[in-house]
Design a protein around this motif. Structure first.
Motif, short mmCIF file in Angstrom:
data_model
loop_
_atom_site.label_atom_id
_atom_site.label_comp_id
_atom_site.label_asym_id
_atom_site.label_seq_id
_atom_site.Cartn_x
_atom_site.Cartn_y
_atom_site.Cartn_z
N MET A 1 0.85 -1.17 0.00
CA MET A 1 0.00 0.00 0.00
C MET A 1 0.89 1.24 0.00
O MET A 1 1.75 1.39 0.85
CB MET A 1 -0.90 -0.02 1.24
CG MET A 1 -1.88 1.11 1.28
SD MET A 1 -3.09 0.98 2.61
CE MET A 1 -2.19 1.64 3.98
N THR A 2 0.63 2.14 -0.92
CA THR A 2 1.39 3.39 -0.97
C THR A 2 0.90 4.32 0.12
O THR A 2 -0.22 4.17 0.61
CB THR A 2 1.25 4.05 -2.36
OG1 THR A 2 -0.12 4.33 -2.59
CG2 THR A 2 1.80 3.16 -3.45
N PRO A 3 1.69 5.32 0.51
CA PRO A 3 1.33 6.18 1.63
C PRO A 3 -0.01 6.89 1.49
O PRO A 3 -0.68 7.14 2.47
CB PRO A 3 2.48 7.19 1.69
CG PRO A 3 3.63 6.51 1.03
CD PRO A 3 3.04 5.59 0.01
N ASN A 4 -0.44 7.22 0.28
CA ASN A 4 -1.69 7.96 0.11
C ASN A 4 -2.86 7.08 -0.28
O ASN A 4 -3.94 7.58 -0.56
CB ASN A 4 -1.50 9.06 -0.95
CG ASN A 4 -0.52 10.11 -0.49
OD1 ASN A 4 -0.39 10.34 0.70
ND2 ASN A 4 0.17 10.73 -1.43
N THR A 5 -2.69 5.77 -0.30
CA THR A 5 -3.76 4.86 -0.68
C THR A 5 -4.65 4.56 0.53
O THR A 5 -4.15 4.22 1.60
CB THR A 5 -3.17 3.55 -1.22
OG1 THR A 5 -2.30 3.87 -2.30
CG2 THR A 5 -4.26 2.63 -1.71
N VAL A 6 -5.95 4.65 0.31
CA VAL A 6 -6.91 4.33 1.37
C VAL A 6 -7.33 2.88 1.18
O VAL A 6 -7.71 2.49 0.08
CB VAL A 6 -8.15 5.26 1.28
CG1 VAL A 6 -9.18 4.85 2.30
CG2 VAL A 6 -7.74 6.71 1.46
N PRO A 80 -4.35 -2.38 6.78
CA PRO A 80 -4.61 -3.68 6.15
C PRO A 80 -3.86 -4.85 6.80
O PRO A 80 -4.34 -5.97 6.79
CB PRO A 80 -4.16 -3.49 4.70
CG PRO A 80 -4.25 -2.03 4.47
CD PRO A 80 -3.92 -1.38 5.79
N GLU A 81 -2.71 -4.56 7.39
CA GLU A 81 -1.95 -5.64 8.02
C GLU A 81 -2.64 -6.16 9.29
O GLU A 81 -2.34 -7.26 9.76
CB GLU A 81 -0.51 -5.18 8.34
CG GLU A 81 -0.40 -4.07 9.37
CD GLU A 81 -0.58 -2.64 8.83
OE1 GLU A 81 -0.40 -1.71 9.63
OE2 GLU A 81 -0.91 -2.48 7.64
N LYS A 82 -3.57 -5.40 9.83
CA LYS A 82 -4.32 -5.82 11.03
C LYS A 82 -5.70 -6.37 10.67
O LYS A 82 -6.47 -6.75 11.54
CB LYS A 82 -4.50 -4.63 11.98
CG LYS A 82 -3.22 -4.01 12.46
CD LYS A 82 -2.62 -4.83 13.55
CE LYS A 82 -1.43 -4.07 14.14
NZ LYS A 82 -0.93 -4.69 15.33
N TYR A 124 -19.28 -6.36 8.46
CA TYR A 124 -18.00 -6.22 9.17
C TYR A 124 -16.95 -7.12 8.53
O TYR A 124 -15.83 -6.69 8.26
CB TYR A 124 -18.21 -6.59 10.64
CG TYR A 124 -16.99 -6.42 11.52
CD1 TYR A 124 -16.74 -5.21 12.15
CD2 TYR A 124 -16.09 -7.47 11.74
CE1 TYR A 124 -15.62 -5.04 12.97
CE2 TYR A 124 -14.99 -7.31 12.55
CZ TYR A 124 -14.75 -6.10 13.16
OH TYR A 124 -13.66 -5.94 13.96
N THR A 125 -17.33 -8.36 8.27
CA THR A 125 -16.40 -9.32 7.68
C THR A 125 -16.01 -8.93 6.26
O THR A 125 -14.84 -9.03 5.88
CB THR A 125 -17.00 -10.74 7.71
OG1 THR A 125 -17.40 -11.03 9.06
CG2 THR A 125 -16.02 -11.78 7.26
N VAL A 126 -16.97 -8.47 5.48
CA VAL A 126 -16.69 -8.02 4.11
C VAL A 126 -15.72 -6.82 4.15
O VAL A 126 -14.76 -6.76 3.38
CB VAL A 126 -17.98 -7.67 3.35
CG1 VAL A 126 -17.69 -6.93 2.05
CG2 VAL A 126 -18.79 -8.93 3.06
N GLY A 127 -15.97 -5.88 5.04
CA GLY A 127 -15.08 -4.73 5.18
C GLY A 127 -13.67 -5.15 5.56
O GLY A 127 -12.68 -4.64 5.01
N ALA A 128 -13.56 -6.11 6.49
CA ALA A 128 -12.24 -6.60 6.89
C ALA A 128 -11.56 -7.33 5.74
O ALA A 128 -10.35 -7.16 5.52
CB ALA A 128 -12.37 -7.54 8.10
N LYS A 132 -8.15 -6.25 4.00
CA LYS A 132 -7.03 -7.20 3.95
C LYS A 132 -6.47 -7.30 2.54
O LYS A 132 -5.27 -7.46 2.35
CB LYS A 132 -7.52 -8.56 4.43
CG LYS A 132 -6.44 -9.60 4.57
CD LYS A 132 -6.94 -10.84 5.30
CE LYS A 132 -7.90 -11.64 4.47
NZ LYS A 132 -8.14 -12.98 5.00
N GLN A 133 -7.33 -7.16 1.53
CA GLN A 133 -6.90 -7.28 0.14
C GLN A 133 -6.17 -6.03 -0.37
O GLN A 133 -5.57 -6.06 -1.43
CB GLN A 133 -8.11 -7.57 -0.78
CG GLN A 133 -8.82 -8.86 -0.45
CD GLN A 133 -7.91 -10.07 -0.50
OE1 GLN A 133 -7.14 -10.24 -1.43
NE2 GLN A 133 -7.97 -10.91 0.53
#
Length: 134
Positions: A1-6, A80-82, A124-128, A132-133
């Motif tokens: 993930m780049t610094p400005n990517t959400v 994303p790592e969490k 919640y699971t879909v958002g996680a 993660k992706q």
């Protein structure tokens, strides 16, 4: 993930996490009221009072899981790592919601309430998963 990517699932995870925090707080208060009411009811009927107390304890324990999921969802929505932790919590919450739905089908609760209760952990699971992706 780049610094400005959400992260893709950030907003969904954050919004559902906030909803989990709100609903968990309400459920904890309701569970405490059930325990208190069960203590008062036990004066007249020990069995009924014990049932209220047990129901209140179960409600509080389930609410604590929802509260933890909500806090972790809000805290980690941009990490994303969490997301794996949130994803696993989401699966656990889905299992509990399905068990609630099965109980509702057997006639112990409102089936519509149980179906609606299944939507929140799925979101919640879909958002996680989306997070993660990223």
């Amino acid at each position: 993930m780049t610094p400005n990517t959400v992260p893709k699932g950030k907003m969904m995870l954050k919004i559902v996490g906030i909803l989990y925090i709100i609903f968990a707080a309400i459920s904890i208060v309701t569970g405490l009221a059930a325990i208190f009411g069960g203590g008062i009811t036990a004066i007249a009927s020990v069995g009924l009072g014990a049932l209220f107390i047990l129901g209140g304890i179960v409600m509080i324990v389930g609410s604590i899981l929802g509260l933890v999921a909500g806090i972790l969802g809000v805290k980690n929505c941009d990490k994303p790592e969490k997301a794996q932790t949130c994803f696993v919590l989401g699966i656990i919450l889905i299992v509990f919601a399905v068990l609630d739905l099965i109980g509702a089908i057997s006639g112990s609760d409102s089936i519509w309430s149980a179906i609606i209760g299944l939507v929140l952990p799925i979101l919640y699971t879909v958002g996680a998963y989306q997070n993660k992706q990223s």
